[in-house]
Design a protein around this motif. Structure first.
Motif, mmCIF file in Angstrom:
data_model
loop_
_atom_site.group_PDB
_atom_site.id
_atom_site.type_symbol
_atom_site.label_atom_id
_atom_site.label_comp_id
_atom_site.label_asym_id
_atom_site.label_seq_id
_atom_site.Cartn_x
_atom_site.Cartn_y
_atom_site.Cartn_z
ATOM 1 N N GLU A 29 31.728 -46.018 -8.279
ATOM 2 C CA GLU A 29 31.620 -45.361 -9.580
ATOM 3 C C GLU A 29 32.881 -44.555 -9.888
ATOM 4 O O GLU A 29 33.390 -44.589 -11.015
ATOM 5 C CB GLU A 29 30.395 -44.448 -9.621
ATOM 6 C CG GLU A 29 29.087 -45.183 -9.707
ATOM 7 C CD GLU A 29 27.889 -44.250 -9.616
ATOM 8 O OE1 GLU A 29 28.053 -43.026 -9.770
ATOM 9 O OE2 GLU A 29 26.777 -44.755 -9.382
ATOM 10 N N MET A 30 33.383 -43.836 -8.901
ATOM 11 C CA MET A 30 34.605 -43.051 -9.106
ATOM 12 C C MET A 30 35.786 -43.961 -9.415
ATOM 13 O O MET A 30 36.603 -43.664 -10.293
ATOM 14 C CB MET A 30 34.898 -42.193 -7.871
ATOM 15 C CG MET A 30 33.950 -41.039 -7.728
ATOM 16 S SD MET A 30 34.083 -40.010 -6.238
ATOM 17 C CE MET A 30 35.638 -40.322 -5.557
ATOM 18 N N ARG A 31 35.874 -45.081 -8.708
ATOM 19 C CA ARG A 31 36.949 -46.035 -8.953
ATOM 20 C C ARG A 31 36.863 -46.602 -10.366
ATOM 21 O O ARG A 31 37.868 -46.706 -11.074
ATOM 22 C CB ARG A 31 36.887 -47.176 -7.932
ATOM 23 C CG ARG A 31 38.056 -48.157 -8.063
ATOM 24 C CD ARG A 31 37.801 -49.426 -7.345
ATOM 25 N NE ARG A 31 36.689 -50.094 -8.019
ATOM 26 C CZ ARG A 31 35.996 -51.079 -7.515
ATOM 27 N NH1 ARG A 31 36.261 -51.535 -6.331
ATOM 28 N NH2 ARG A 31 35.006 -51.630 -8.185
ATOM 29 N N ASN A 32 35.652 -46.944 -10.805
ATOM 30 C CA ASN A 32 35.465 -47.490 -12.148
ATOM 31 C C ASN A 32 35.809 -46.463 -13.220
ATOM 32 O O ASN A 32 36.423 -46.797 -14.235
ATOM 33 C CB ASN A 32 34.034 -47.988 -12.330
ATOM 34 C CG ASN A 32 33.744 -49.227 -11.508
ATOM 35 O OD1 ASN A 32 34.651 -49.919 -11.064
ATOM 36 N ND2 ASN A 32 32.473 -49.493 -11.272
ATOM 37 N N GLU A 33 35.398 -45.204 -13.008
ATOM 38 C CA GLU A 33 35.743 -44.147 -13.958
ATOM 39 C C GLU A 33 37.250 -43.986 -14.077
ATOM 40 O O GLU A 33 37.788 -43.849 -15.172
ATOM 41 C CB GLU A 33 35.128 -42.819 -13.525
ATOM 42 C CG GLU A 33 33.656 -42.690 -13.797
ATOM 43 C CD GLU A 33 33.100 -41.366 -13.314
ATOM 44 O OE1 GLU A 33 33.872 -40.393 -13.185
ATOM 45 O OE2 GLU A 33 31.893 -41.306 -13.050
ATOM 46 N N THR A 34 37.922 -44.001 -12.942
ATOM 47 C CA THR A 34 39.378 -43.857 -12.941
ATOM 48 C C THR A 34 40.040 -45.026 -13.659
ATOM 49 O O THR A 34 40.982 -44.831 -14.428
ATOM 50 C CB THR A 34 39.903 -43.758 -11.496
ATOM 51 O OG1 THR A 34 39.280 -42.638 -10.860
ATOM 52 C CG2 THR A 34 41.401 -43.587 -11.456
ATOM 53 N N ALA A 35 39.532 -46.225 -13.438
ATOM 54 C CA ALA A 35 40.093 -47.396 -14.106
ATOM 55 C C ALA A 35 39.911 -47.294 -15.617
ATOM 56 O O ALA A 35 40.837 -47.608 -16.384
ATOM 57 C CB ALA A 35 39.437 -48.670 -13.576
#
Length: 81
Positions: A29-35
């Motif tokens: 989820e954190m990776r997707n938010e950052t992307a």
């Protein structure tokens, strides 16, 4: 570790199968938010370059970038992302 509760939680997230799955989901989820944030920033930078270039109308820039027209006007007024 000096704190038993912290040691227990760390062990849970590193060793327990359910804890590992929770941690993996959170990291994903954190990776997707950052992307998404990075993509939005890149789009806004592109829109600002189009505004500065001055060859396209705000409506055309909104259509090209898929940003709301209000965001284009905001970028035009502030010249910052």
């Amino acid at each position: 570790m000096n704190y038993k509760i912290l040691a227990y939680r760390v062990r849970y997230f590193k060793s327990d199968e359910e804890g590992v799955l929770i941690m993996c989901r959170m990291l994903e989820e954190m990776r997707n938010e950052t992307a998404l944030e990075t993509a939005l920033k890149t789009t806004k930078e592109f829109a600002l370059r189009l505004i500065i270039r001055g060859k396209d109308t705000p409506e055309e820039i909104a259509e090209i970038t898929k940003l709301p027209l209000s965001e284009i006007y905001h970028l035009k007024e502030t010249c910052e992302i």
